[in-house]
Each structure stands twice: as C-alpha cells, then as structure tokens.
Design an enzyme around this catalytic site. Sequence first.
Site, PDB file in Angstrom:
ATOM      1  N   GLU A  93       6.856 -12.595 -15.238  1.00  0.00           N
ATOM      2  CA  GLU A  93       7.172 -12.686 -13.811  1.00  0.00           C
ATOM      3  C   GLU A  93       7.304 -11.308 -13.165  1.00  0.00           C
ATOM      4  O   GLU A  93       6.897 -11.117 -12.016  1.00  0.00           O
ATOM      5  CB  GLU A  93       8.439 -13.513 -13.590  1.00  0.00           C
ATOM      6  CG  GLU A  93       8.364 -14.947 -14.101  1.00  0.00           C
ATOM      7  CD  GLU A  93       7.195 -15.743 -13.536  1.00  0.00           C
ATOM      8  OE1 GLU A  93       6.619 -15.336 -12.503  1.00  0.00           O
ATOM      9  OE2 GLU A  93       6.848 -16.772 -14.133  1.00  0.00           O
ATOM     10  N   HIS A 107      -2.445 -14.002 -12.903  1.00  0.00           N
ATOM     11  CA  HIS A 107      -2.671 -14.609 -14.208  1.00  0.00           C
ATOM     12  C   HIS A 107      -3.995 -14.109 -14.761  1.00  0.00           C
ATOM     13  O   HIS A 107      -4.963 -13.917 -14.015  1.00  0.00           O
ATOM     14  CB  HIS A 107      -2.698 -16.136 -14.086  1.00  0.00           C
ATOM     15  CG  HIS A 107      -1.349 -16.716 -13.799  1.00  0.00           C
ATOM     16  ND1 HIS A 107      -1.146 -17.670 -12.833  1.00  0.00           N
ATOM     17  CD2 HIS A 107      -0.126 -16.467 -14.345  1.00  0.00           C
ATOM     18  CE1 HIS A 107       0.145 -18.000 -12.800  1.00  0.00           C
ATOM     19  NE2 HIS A 107       0.774 -17.271 -13.712  1.00  0.00           N
TER      20      HIS A 107
END
Length: 357
Positions: A270, A279
């Site tokens: 995160e 991602h």
Amino acid sequence: MRKVILTAGVLAVLLVSCEKDSSESQNNATDAQEQEVVVDMSDFSLYVESDDLTGKSSGAVEKCVSMKNLEYRLGKNKGLAKKMYDIEYTTRKAIALKANGKGKPGGGGGGGGTPPPIYEGAITIPVVINIIEKFPGEVTQSQITSQIRILNEDFNNNNSNTSGVPSAFAGLVADVDITFVAGTINRVVNTRNSWGTNDAMKDPSQGGIAPTDPANNLNIWVCEIGGGILGYAQFPGGAAATDGVVIGTDFFGENSAGGIYGKGRTGTHEVGHWLNLRHIWGDGRCNRDDFVADTPKSDRANYNCPTYPTTHCRSADMTMNYMDYVQDDCMYMFTLGQNERMRALFVAGGPREGFVN
C-alpha cells in the site's frame, strides 16, 4: 596607471558579459534538451479494465482496493483526473530526462548544479499511525514496531527472501533508500464492525481520525475494513484530508491472525501505491501496463506462492514483486524502474516534496 585600470575594467565587463552569454547558452541548451523529450501518454488510464481483474484469492481475500477507492474519489472530485494526469506526465518526463542524461548530480543532496529530474538522496518519512480499535490495546505495540521494521527492510533491500530472486530479475532489484520513522500514535475505541473503503475512518464526524499534516507525514489508518479486504491507499494527487494508507487490523505488522498475509507486506504494497506505483499487472489485460519499463507485462494478479516461471503475456511474471498479490513470504523486491517512479515524486514541485524540503 589609469589606462591599466580602464583596461582591467573593460576586461571585467567582457568577462561578465561572456559568463552571462555562456549561462544563457547553457540554459537555452537545457531548455532545448528538455523540449526534445517526447512524453507519450497514450496508454495512461485511471480505471481498471474490468472488475474481475482486481480479483480475490481462493480464500476470498481481496488484497487491495486502491483502484476502487480511486474510482470513488474520481467521481467525487472532478479535478482529480487532470491533476493525476499532470503528475503522470511530470513523472514520465523526469524518467526520460534521467535516461537521456539530463540534469547534473547534486540536486538530491545540495551539491549544486542543475537539479536532477529524479531525487537522488536518502529519504526519511515520518509515520503517523491512526488506530481505530474495538477495545483498548487490540492493535499491539508489537504490531506497530514490526510494521515499521518491515517497511524499512523492504524499502532498503533488506528482505532476507530477496536472495531467492530469479536470475532473470536479479539485476533489477532496487534499494529505494527510504527510511520510515514511527511518530505520533493516535488511538480511538469504536465498536463499528466495518469501515468500508470510502474513507470513513479518516473522518472524525464518522468516528474516525483526521490525518496529521499529510504533506510531511505518511498517515496509516489501522481498522477493520471489512469484506476480507487487506488494505488500500490514496495515490499522489488526491485530497489532503484523505491522504495516506489504510490497513486491516489483522494485516498490520506481524500478526498471526493475518495468516499468510500477516507478515506486514500489505503495508509495503500500500505504501508503494501511496508512492505512485500501480499493480504490477496494470489492472488490465496484456495491453495494459503499470507504467514501469522493467516490469514484465501480465494480464492478472498472482496469489499464494507461485513457482517460477509463471508465464502470462508471453513472458514470466515478476510474481515476487511487492505490487503483485502473492502471500507475504513470497514478495520481496521493487525494481529499478519502480524506484525511479517513486523518486520522481520528491523533486521540487512534486507531490511528495515536503518530505525532503
């Protein structure tokens, strides 16, 4: 004597004039060099290609909803898309300038010269931890201490599992040189079972905790998110009132309750988003990218602990990257390209410059 003085004065004027011309020529040359850099934004997107690409593991754990939270924020803030586009453009330009050798050493450590397009010095980030727990002490000091330690291991290339990186990726492992320092710890008791993903935990009027000076602190909220969600983060460019990272109580630091996701790597993942990483599979099919040149393309997240090579999009996935969805023990690297992308945020005028200026 008068003649000599006059001659010296003329020479001084000429020297100043030459230096000025030289300086102007250098500035013009630098401007011309920067103009030569072409930034292609044709692949830039702020949305996932389809909902199933965020995916869940076989245990129904949804690792990260940062992209879903971004979609929510884009709907509420009509200026956010343009702001994030501008950040992306500046990031890509900085990386291109560095690749072309533009900018002189010194800008990252006060050494003078033209500042490099990417911050080069060591970075220290104070961390404010905002804990919303159902009873006092639910989140332990051990969890807090271990989470800071794990962040420092991962962002300084000290994860012991990195020794297992495949030879194909061994030359790409980055030492990001970011140190995290625990600061204020805020705690409130609230028996709410689920805080969701729309930032209620950051709003005191809803029983949450407001961020502390987000321009100069990384704020981490620890609470029960619900829905099997491990965490999410706000990308650079979002509102200061919601800036930071949210981690589920079971997945914050080392915690046996988190199972295979209880080794603190949700925090690393995160914080990667908070520092502008996507991602690794780009939240899309093979035609989508994470905007990093040295990470292979893929069309899906990986879970559990895949064997190498796991191949998609005609190349082996970098499953061990912190920005994939594998279990905590099986993620252990950032790449050099990801490092450059993160460091582009810290230059003067960048969205994270407050941490170094």
